[in-house]
Enzyme design. Structure first.
Site, PDB file in Angstrom:
ATOM      1  N   TYR A  41       0.926  44.118 -10.408  1.00 49.71           N
ATOM      2  CA  TYR A  41       2.077  44.384  -9.550  1.00 49.71           C
ATOM      3  C   TYR A  41       1.795  45.490  -8.527  1.00 49.71           C
ATOM      4  O   TYR A  41       2.589  45.696  -7.612  1.00 49.71           O
ATOM      5  CB  TYR A  41       3.300  44.808 -10.371  1.00 49.71           C
ATOM      6  CG  TYR A  41       3.784  43.809 -11.393  1.00 49.71           C
ATOM      7  CD1 TYR A  41       3.317  42.501 -11.426  1.00 49.71           C
ATOM      8  CD2 TYR A  41       4.723  44.184 -12.348  1.00 49.71           C
ATOM      9  CE1 TYR A  41       3.767  41.599 -12.376  1.00 49.71           C
ATOM     10  CE2 TYR A  41       5.186  43.296 -13.289  1.00 49.71           C
ATOM     11  CZ  TYR A  41       4.695  42.006 -13.312  1.00 49.71           C
ATOM     12  OH  TYR A  41       5.153  41.126 -14.260  1.00 49.71           O
ATOM     13  N   HIS A  99      -2.379  39.916 -19.522  1.00 48.36           N
ATOM     14  CA  HIS A  99      -1.385  39.264 -18.668  1.00 48.36           C
ATOM     15  C   HIS A  99      -1.541  37.745 -18.677  1.00 48.36           C
ATOM     16  O   HIS A  99      -0.564  37.004 -18.784  1.00 48.36           O
ATOM     17  CB  HIS A  99      -1.514  39.803 -17.233  1.00 48.36           C
ATOM     18  CG  HIS A  99      -0.288  39.657 -16.406  1.00 48.36           C
ATOM     19  ND1 HIS A  99      -0.029  40.443 -15.306  1.00 48.36           N
ATOM     20  CD2 HIS A  99       0.768  38.812 -16.500  1.00 48.36           C
ATOM     21  CE1 HIS A  99       1.130  40.093 -14.766  1.00 48.36           C
ATOM     22  NE2 HIS A  99       1.624  39.093 -15.473  1.00 48.36           N
TER      23      HIS A  99
END
Length: 266
Positions: A41, A99
């Protein structure tokens, strides 16, 4: 070990420094005590600033982040996890996820590094994200540390029955990203009707349904009104009729989907 709150605050797409810092501070002020981010992010430093500037002690906040798919080699896991902790301003990352099991993911190397980070106290708990059930099973058997959570897309239109059952059987949390399906829940007549019945928003209904199913939603929001509206889902009690109606929705709609996704390569 910190408690794991039933509802978290997601920070996906909060890439502007000021917006991210203010959103984190607003979320903590509203009552959130679980903040979720990721190396991918590109905002861990901003999240860390929000945590530091808040009136809430960072020791009272459950902080989670995720390893980038380029950082899953043994040495990269060890190095970048420490970098993430520094950016976030924490001594220990409460929960560190893989992730995606893609790109540089190597089950033996990646998971051995996570075990080492737990042993060193750099991370408190291990999480996985976007794994197929067979990949989850293999990872659980490979790790020394228990898998604490599995994070997947989950909402009323993608109900993840198999992964919910797997989580219950293997005793780990299921964390729901995109829990309001980028607000497509507001287009579902069943959810809109339930929202009107309870004088609630469709987003609150979706979040309350997820928590009823034992999942931990992590809605992302930027505006103070949406941040607070989502948190108020904790006060919404759906009845059995509401839950059954949502259970009956078509649950095959994915928001996050691409050719290399694990479920497309089974």
């Amino acid at each position: 070990m910190k408690d794991f709150p039933r509802l978290g605050f997601g920070t996906y797409k909060l890439e502007d420094r000021d917006e991210c810092v203010e959103a984190v501070k607003t979320a903590l002020d509203a009552g959130y005590r679980h903040v979720d981010t990721a190396q991918m992010y590109h905002n861990e430093e901003f999240v860390g600033e929000g945590l530091a500037e808040s009136d809430v002690d960072v020791d009272d906040v459950f902080v989670a982040t995720k390893l980038d798919t380029d950082n899953l080699g043994y040495d990269d896991v060890l190095e970048t996890a420490r970098e993430s902790a520094e950016k976030l301003g924490v001594d220990t990352i409460d929960l560190l996820y893989v992730h995606w099991p893609l790109d540089s993911y190597d089950e033996d190397e990646t998971l051995a590094a996570l075990d080492e980070l737990v042993e060193a106290g750099v991370i408190g708990r291990v999480g996985l994200s976007n794994f197929r059930p067979d990949q989850l099973e293999s990872a659980i058997e490979t790790l020394d540390a228990p898998v604490f959570a599995h994070q997947v897309e989950m909402h009323p239109m993608l109900q993840q029955t198999e992964l919910r059952e797997f989580a219950a059987d293997r005793d780990h949390r299921l964390v729901a990203y995109s829990p309001i399906a980028r607000n497509r829940v507001a287009d579902e007549e069943v959810i809109v009707d339930i929202a009107e019945k309870h004088d609630a928003s469709p987003a609150q209904v979706a979040l309350a349904w997820l928590m009823e199913k034992g999942a931990t939603p992590i809605p992302k929001a930027a505006s103070p009104d949406h941040i607070r509206d989502n948190f108020a889902a904790l006060d919404l009690d759906l009845d059995d009729e509401d839950v059954a109606a949502i259970d009956g929705l078509d649950s095959t709609h994915r928001i996050v989907d691409f050719d290399e996704a694990p479920w497309n390569r089974a």
